[in-house]
Scaffold this motif. Structure first.
Motif, PDB file in Angstrom:
ATOM      1  N   SER A   1     -42.310  80.719  66.726  1.00  0.00           N
ATOM      2  CA  SER A   1     -43.133  80.896  65.479  1.00  0.00           C
ATOM      3  C   SER A   1     -43.599  79.321  65.000  1.00  0.00           C
ATOM      4  N   GLU A   2     -43.441  78.486  65.556  1.00  0.00           N
ATOM      5  CA  GLU A   2     -43.822  77.138  65.280  1.00  0.00           C
ATOM      6  C   GLU A   2     -45.400  76.967  65.257  1.00  0.00           C
TER       7      GLU A   2
ATOM      8  N   ASP B   1     -47.292  94.672  67.030  1.00  0.00           N
ATOM      9  CA  ASP B   1     -48.308  94.639  65.886  1.00  0.00           C
ATOM     10  C   ASP B   1     -47.668  94.111  64.731  1.00  0.00           C
ATOM     11  N   PRO B   2     -48.055  93.100  64.171  1.00  0.00           N
ATOM     12  CA  PRO B   2     -47.359  92.753  62.921  1.00  0.00           C
ATOM     13  C   PRO B   2     -47.889  93.337  61.797  1.00  0.00           C
ATOM     14  N   LYS B   3     -48.912  94.151  61.861  1.00  0.00           N
ATOM     15  CA  LYS B   3     -49.316  95.035  60.535  1.00  0.00           C
ATOM     16  C   LYS B   3     -48.474  96.235  60.679  1.00  0.00           C
ATOM     17  N   LYS B   4     -47.961  96.579  61.937  1.00  0.00           N
ATOM     18  CA  LYS B   4     -47.110  97.689  61.579  1.00  0.00           C
ATOM     19  C   LYS B   4     -45.395  97.481  61.984  1.00  0.00           C
ATOM     20  N   ASP B   5     -45.304  96.392  62.374  1.00  0.00           N
ATOM     21  CA  ASP B   5     -43.757  95.939  62.813  1.00  0.00           C
ATOM     22  C   ASP B   5     -43.538  94.512  61.980  1.00  0.00           C
ATOM     23  N   ALA B   6     -42.664  94.711  61.030  1.00  0.00           N
ATOM     24  CA  ALA B   6     -42.303  93.426  59.986  1.00  0.00           C
ATOM     25  C   ALA B   6     -41.546  92.452  61.168  1.00  0.00           C
ATOM     26  N   SER B   7     -40.874  92.923  62.097  1.00  0.00           N
ATOM     27  CA  SER B   7     -39.865  92.279  62.916  1.00  0.00           C
ATOM     28  C   SER B   7     -40.555  91.309  63.916  1.00  0.00           C
ATOM     29  N   ALA B   8     -41.911  91.786  64.302  1.00  0.00           N
ATOM     30  CA  ALA B   8     -42.787  90.994  65.404  1.00  0.00           C
ATOM     31  C   ALA B   8     -43.055  89.515  65.155  1.00  0.00           C
ATOM     32  N   GLN B   9     -42.604  88.713  66.471  1.00  0.00           N
ATOM     33  CA  GLN B   9     -42.584  87.330  66.188  1.00  0.00           C
ATOM     34  C   GLN B   9     -43.934  86.844  66.873  1.00  0.00           C
ATOM     35  N   ARG B  10     -44.574  85.780  66.706  1.00  0.00           N
ATOM     36  CA  ARG B  10     -45.892  85.154  67.135  1.00  0.00           C
ATOM     37  C   ARG B  10     -45.452  84.291  68.469  1.00  0.00           C
ATOM     38  N   TYR B  11     -46.036  84.545  69.408  1.00  0.00           N
ATOM     39  CA  TYR B  11     -45.842  83.366  70.493  1.00  0.00           C
ATOM     40  C   TYR B  11     -46.589  82.118  70.220  1.00  0.00           C
ATOM     41  N   ASP B  12     -45.909  80.986  70.700  1.00  0.00           N
ATOM     42  CA  ASP B  12     -46.669  79.642  70.492  1.00  0.00           C
ATOM     43  C   ASP B  12     -47.728  79.523  71.702  1.00  0.00           C
TER      44      ASP B  12
END
Length: 248
Positions: free
Chosen positions: A2-3, A177-188
């Motif tokens: 998530s950086e 999907d971050p709109k549906k899953d609050a635990s979703a992590q973003r790839y750098d």
């Protein structure tokens, strides 16, 4: 994971911006929100003034999506052609907004319609870019069964772009999907093979494969925030890079 991302590459000379049609809806449920289009146009104007050559592909999902029409019983080819026409409408709206902020713009359509825009001619498009004009490629590839993602990848390769920037409503590629899953992590950063193997749906598989074969990085970011496009172009802000090598 998530950086904030960095783009470790020489400055971009020419970039293709892919904008989803849904972005142009703004907060409305359908169609084109003129305030949103104007906001995107002002961000694009900043890029042009910085000296970057820019071409654009806009989706048509805010007006009509071919696959959705086919799912409701329409013949797929006819539905896709209707979707292509929707992208022309979006392109003309963006052209109007860009020229109101002083950016010289040309619309080229893969489906000839000389009354409203130029036909797609690769060498003419390249010449427009060299002269500092923004070129908006409309009507996808001109063929059914291909998405505007594939059209964006194709035009990026034909125009010899340094990168394909995909402006969406989220600030990168996530594990879910971050709109549906609050635990979703973003790839750098991801490789093209990561995207295909994990079925991350950054773009459709044919588009990702074409970018891999052309060695053109894909930069996924949120286009909704003012100034995001310029920030990402400078390697600032939050986004995900898809390239041959996942190493930063």
């Amino acid at each position: 994971m998530s950086e904030p991302s960095t783009i470790t590459q020489k400055p971009f000379r020419r970039v293709l911006l892919k904008v989803s049609g849904e972005v142009l809806m703004g907060d409305t449920p359908y169609g084109i929100d003129t305030n949103t289009v104007q906001s995107v146009a002002e961000d694009i104007a900043q890029i042009v003034k910085s000296g970057v050559e820019l071409c654009i592909v806009i989706g048509g999902g805010n007006i009509f999506r071919g696959m959705a029409g086919a799912a409701k019983g329409m013949e797929r080819s006819s539905a896709d052609y209707m979707g292509m026409l929707a992208t022309v409408m979006n392109a003309l709206a963006m052209q109007d907004a860009l020229e109101r902020v002083g950016v010289s713009t040309r619309v080229q359509s893969a489906i000839p319609m000389a009354t409203v825009c130029e036909p797609y001619i690769r060498r003419r498009a390249q010449r427009h870019l060299e002269k500092g004009r923004v070129v908006i490629f409309a009507a996808g590839t001109g063929n059914p069964f291909f998405t505007t993602d594939t059209a964006a990848a194709l035009r990026a390769a034909e125009m010899q772009c340094d990168a394909l920037f995909k402006g969406t409503s989220v600030d990168g590629v996530y594990t879910a999907d971050p709109k549906k899953d609050a635990s979703a992590q973003r790839y750098d950063r991801l490789t093209y093979m990561d995207v295909l193997a994990k079925d991350l749906r950054v773009m459709d598989a044919s588009a990702v494969a074409l970018m891999r074969d052309s060695n053109i990085p894909i930069v996924v970011f949120s286009i909704k925030g003012r100034g995001n496009l310029l920030n990402v172009l400078r390697g600032e802000g939050t986004f995900t890079v898809v390239a041959q090598d996942a190493a930063a």
